[in-house]
Write a protein that holds these residues in place. Structure first.
Motif, PDB file in Angstrom:
ATOM      1  N   ILE A 148      57.806  36.995  13.085  1.00  0.00           N
ATOM      2  CA  ILE A 148      58.912  37.723  13.720  1.00  0.00           C
ATOM      3  C   ILE A 148      58.522  39.189  13.908  1.00  0.00           C
ATOM      4  O   ILE A 148      58.762  39.778  14.962  1.00  0.00           O
ATOM      5  CB  ILE A 148      60.209  37.595  12.895  1.00  0.00           C
ATOM      6  N   GLY A 149      57.913  39.783  12.876  1.00  0.00           N
ATOM      7  CA  GLY A 149      57.513  41.184  12.966  1.00  0.00           C
ATOM      8  C   GLY A 149      56.449  41.433  14.019  1.00  0.00           C
ATOM      9  O   GLY A 149      56.446  42.469  14.673  1.00  0.00           O
ATOM     10  N   LEU A 150      55.552  40.474  14.208  1.00  0.00           N
ATOM     11  CA  LEU A 150      54.487  40.644  15.191  1.00  0.00           C
ATOM     12  C   LEU A 150      54.929  40.336  16.614  1.00  0.00           C
ATOM     13  O   LEU A 150      54.476  40.965  17.567  1.00  0.00           O
ATOM     14  CB  LEU A 150      53.296  39.748  14.834  1.00  0.00           C
ATOM     15  N   LEU A 151      55.815  39.352  16.755  1.00  0.00           N
ATOM     16  CA  LEU A 151      56.176  38.889  18.088  1.00  0.00           C
ATOM     17  C   LEU A 151      57.357  39.626  18.710  1.00  0.00           C
ATOM     18  O   LEU A 151      57.618  39.467  19.892  1.00  0.00           O
ATOM     19  CB  LEU A 151      56.464  37.383  18.061  1.00  0.00           C
ATOM     20  N   THR A 152      58.075  40.389  17.924  1.00  0.00           N
ATOM     21  CA  THR A 152      59.210  41.132  18.471  1.00  0.00           C
ATOM     22  C   THR A 152      58.897  42.624  18.410  1.00  0.00           C
ATOM     23  O   THR A 152      58.068  43.063  17.624  1.00  0.00           O
ATOM     24  CB  THR A 152      60.502  40.849  17.686  1.00  0.00           C
ATOM     25  N   SER A 153      59.578  43.351  19.242  1.00  0.00           N
ATOM     26  CA  SER A 153      59.367  44.803  19.202  1.00  0.00           C
ATOM     27  C   SER A 153      60.716  45.504  19.281  1.00  0.00           C
ATOM     28  O   SER A 153      61.280  45.701  20.341  1.00  0.00           O
ATOM     29  CB  SER A 153      58.466  45.248  20.352  1.00  0.00           C
ATOM     30  N   TYR A 154      61.250  45.791  18.145  1.00  0.00           N
ATOM     31  CA  TYR A 154      62.431  46.630  18.037  1.00  0.00           C
ATOM     32  C   TYR A 154      62.279  47.472  16.788  1.00  0.00           C
ATOM     33  O   TYR A 154      61.273  47.366  16.083  1.00  0.00           O
ATOM     34  CB  TYR A 154      63.729  45.818  18.081  1.00  0.00           C
ATOM     35  N   ARG A 155      63.216  48.297  16.504  1.00  0.00           N
ATOM     36  CA  ARG A 155      63.065  49.324  15.472  1.00  0.00           C
ATOM     37  C   ARG A 155      62.671  48.786  14.100  1.00  0.00           C
ATOM     38  O   ARG A 155      61.917  49.418  13.379  1.00  0.00           O
ATOM     39  CB  ARG A 155      64.353  50.116  15.344  1.00  0.00           C
ATOM     40  N   LEU A 156      63.188  47.638  13.712  1.00  0.00           N
ATOM     41  CA  LEU A 156      62.940  47.133  12.369  1.00  0.00           C
ATOM     42  C   LEU A 156      61.774  46.155  12.280  1.00  0.00           C
ATOM     43  O   LEU A 156      61.544  45.569  11.230  1.00  0.00           O
ATOM     44  CB  LEU A 156      64.207  46.466  11.824  1.00  0.00           C
TER      45      LEU A 156
ATOM     46  N   ILE B 122      60.188  44.410   8.895  1.00  0.00           N
ATOM     47  CA  ILE B 122      60.134  42.956   8.747  1.00  0.00           C
ATOM     48  C   ILE B 122      58.698  42.508   8.523  1.00  0.00           C
ATOM     49  O   ILE B 122      58.425  41.644   7.685  1.00  0.00           O
ATOM     50  CB  ILE B 122      60.764  42.263   9.973  1.00  0.00           C
ATOM     51  N   PHE B 123      57.752  43.094   9.250  1.00  0.00           N
ATOM     52  CA  PHE B 123      56.338  42.779   9.057  1.00  0.00           C
ATOM     53  C   PHE B 123      55.910  43.110   7.627  1.00  0.00           C
ATOM     54  O   PHE B 123      55.202  42.326   6.981  1.00  0.00           O
ATOM     55  CB  PHE B 123      55.486  43.552  10.061  1.00  0.00           C
ATOM     56  N   GLY B 124      56.339  44.246   7.111  1.00  0.00           N
ATOM     57  CA  GLY B 124      55.990  44.645   5.745  1.00  0.00           C
ATOM     58  C   GLY B 124      56.530  43.680   4.708  1.00  0.00           C
ATOM     59  O   GLY B 124      55.824  43.284   3.776  1.00  0.00           O
TER      60      GLY B 124
END
Length: 146
Positions: free
Chosen positions: A21-29, A33-35
């Motif tokens: 989710i963290g890699l495939l989306t690009s929004y502020r959080l 989420i990646f972390g």
């Protein structure tokens, strides 16, 4: 225990989903989420590796000895009292640090010196490490004393 293996696998799966989710989306959080995903994945892999390490034939006996020592350490009355006292002293030290911090941040606010959220987050992270470090120092000093 099998439960540790199951928890490790679940952590790894949830972490992998959060990583995706963290890699495939690009929004502020997405960075946050990646972390979290990275941390959960590494924790899960660590749990699974420890499970397999301690369940090999050559390590089972050492693991039983390790558990027996930990059980003794946990129920040792002197060490329990020392841990409690070190926790109390660390708590009082933390109260003093928080009180001083309130004073400093209040003065900075009155002087209209803007303190960014990043500075506060870094300060709180440092405070956590301070608490851990102070507890360990106090605990080992008390252990030497008694």
């Amino acid at each position: 225990r099998k439960n540790n293996l199951k928890i490790g696998v679940v952590y790894s799966l949830i972490g992998a989903v959060l990583l995706a989710i963290g890699l495939l989306t690009s929004y502020r959080l997405s960075g946050l989420i990646f972390g979290f995903g990275f941390a959960m994945t590494l924790s899960g892999i660590s749990m699974v590796c420890r499970y397999f390490y301690w369940n090999t034939e050559k390590n089972r006996e050492r693991y039983a000895e390790k558990l027996a020592k930990e059980e003794i350490e946990i129920h040792d009355e002197l060490k329990t009292k020392i841990r409690d006292r070190a926790g109390r002293y660390t708590y009082l030290l933390g109260l003093g640090a928080v009180s001083l911090s309130i004073l400093v941040f209040g003065i900075l606010n009155q002087l209209e010196m803007a303190v960014s959220a990043r500075v506060i987050v870094l300060y709180l992270g440092g405070y956590i490490f301070f608490q851990i470090f102070a507890f360990n120092i106090i605990y080992y000093q008390l252990l030497k004393k008694y």
